[in-house]
Design a protein around this motif. Structure first.
Motif, mmCIF file in Angstrom:
data_model
loop_
_atom_site.group_PDB
_atom_site.id
_atom_site.type_symbol
_atom_site.label_atom_id
_atom_site.label_comp_id
_atom_site.label_asym_id
_atom_site.label_seq_id
_atom_site.Cartn_x
_atom_site.Cartn_y
_atom_site.Cartn_z
ATOM 1 N N ASP A 7 -8.659 -1.160 -18.746
ATOM 2 C CA ASP A 7 -7.671 -1.086 -17.665
ATOM 3 C C ASP A 7 -6.297 -1.494 -18.174
ATOM 4 O O ASP A 7 -6.171 -2.301 -19.090
ATOM 5 C CB ASP A 7 -8.045 -2.030 -16.518
ATOM 6 N N TYR A 70 -3.880 -5.483 -11.748
ATOM 7 C CA TYR A 70 -4.102 -4.108 -12.183
ATOM 8 C C TYR A 70 -2.792 -3.338 -12.068
ATOM 9 O O TYR A 70 -2.067 -3.455 -11.084
ATOM 10 C CB TYR A 70 -5.191 -3.452 -11.328
ATOM 11 N N ASP A 72 -1.115 0.340 -11.849
ATOM 12 C CA ASP A 72 -1.356 1.755 -11.590
ATOM 13 C C ASP A 72 -0.265 2.561 -12.295
ATOM 14 O O ASP A 72 0.902 2.487 -11.926
ATOM 15 C CB ASP A 72 -1.334 2.025 -10.078
ATOM 16 N N ASN A 95 -7.632 1.537 -5.107
ATOM 17 C CA ASN A 95 -6.303 0.941 -5.018
ATOM 18 C C ASN A 95 -6.053 0.627 -3.556
ATOM 19 O O ASN A 95 -6.085 1.505 -2.705
ATOM 20 C CB ASN A 95 -5.270 1.948 -5.550
ATOM 21 N N ILE A 102 -9.938 4.450 -8.396
ATOM 22 C CA ILE A 102 -9.484 4.058 -9.732
ATOM 23 C C ILE A 102 -10.529 4.539 -10.720
ATOM 24 O O ILE A 102 -11.708 4.218 -10.578
ATOM 25 C CB ILE A 102 -9.305 2.543 -9.827
#
Length: 108
Positions: A7, A70, A72, A95, A102
Motif C-alpha cells: 500500500d 492510507y 489514495d 475508501n 481499494i
C-alpha cells in the motif's frame, strides 16, 4: 490491521511528516510497519571474512501504524479504510470518503 504490504501511505506525524512511501513489511502483532524511505537508521556492521572492512549500513526501522494513513493515488489524498462485504460474500477494503474499493497491494 487495515494497512497491507504494498500500500501507499502518508506519514502524518513525526520527523518524516508528509512523506509518501510504499509499505515494505507489516507486523500486526506489534502494530508496526516498515515504509520505504521513512525512519532511516544507521547500523554498524562488524568486519567478517567476507567483508573485512566492516561498514555502516543505512536501512528503514519500523514505525507505529497509527502514524500513517492510507494514500489514495487517484484522489491524491489520504483516507480512512473501512470494510464491506460484496454480494458474493467476499470482504473488501473500501475508501470511506469515496466509497470505492481499494485494490490489494503487491503480494510477495
Amino acid at each position: 490491521m487495515k494497512i497491507k504490504t504494498g500500500d501507499k501511505v502518508k506519514v502524518i506525524t513525526g520527523r518524516y511528516k508528509g512523506t509518501i512511501g510504499e509499505v515494505k513489511a507489516v507486523s500486526p502483532a506489534k502494530g508496526k510497519i516498515i515504509v520505504e524511505g521513512v525512519n532511516m537508521i544507521k547500523k554498524s556492521v562488524k568486519p567478517t571474512q567476507a567483508n573485512p572492512e566492516g561498514q555502516i549500513v543505512e536501512h528503514e526501522a519500523p514505525i507505529d501504524v497509527s502514524n500513517v494513513m492510507y494514500y489514495d493515488e487517484k484522489a491524491k489524498e489520504t483516507c480512512r479504510i473501512g470494510y464491506k462485504v460484496n454480494e458474493d460474500g467476499t470482504k473488501v477494503r473500501v475508501n470511506k470518503k469515496t466509497g470505492k474499493e481499494i485494490k490489494e497491494g503487491k503480494k510477495k
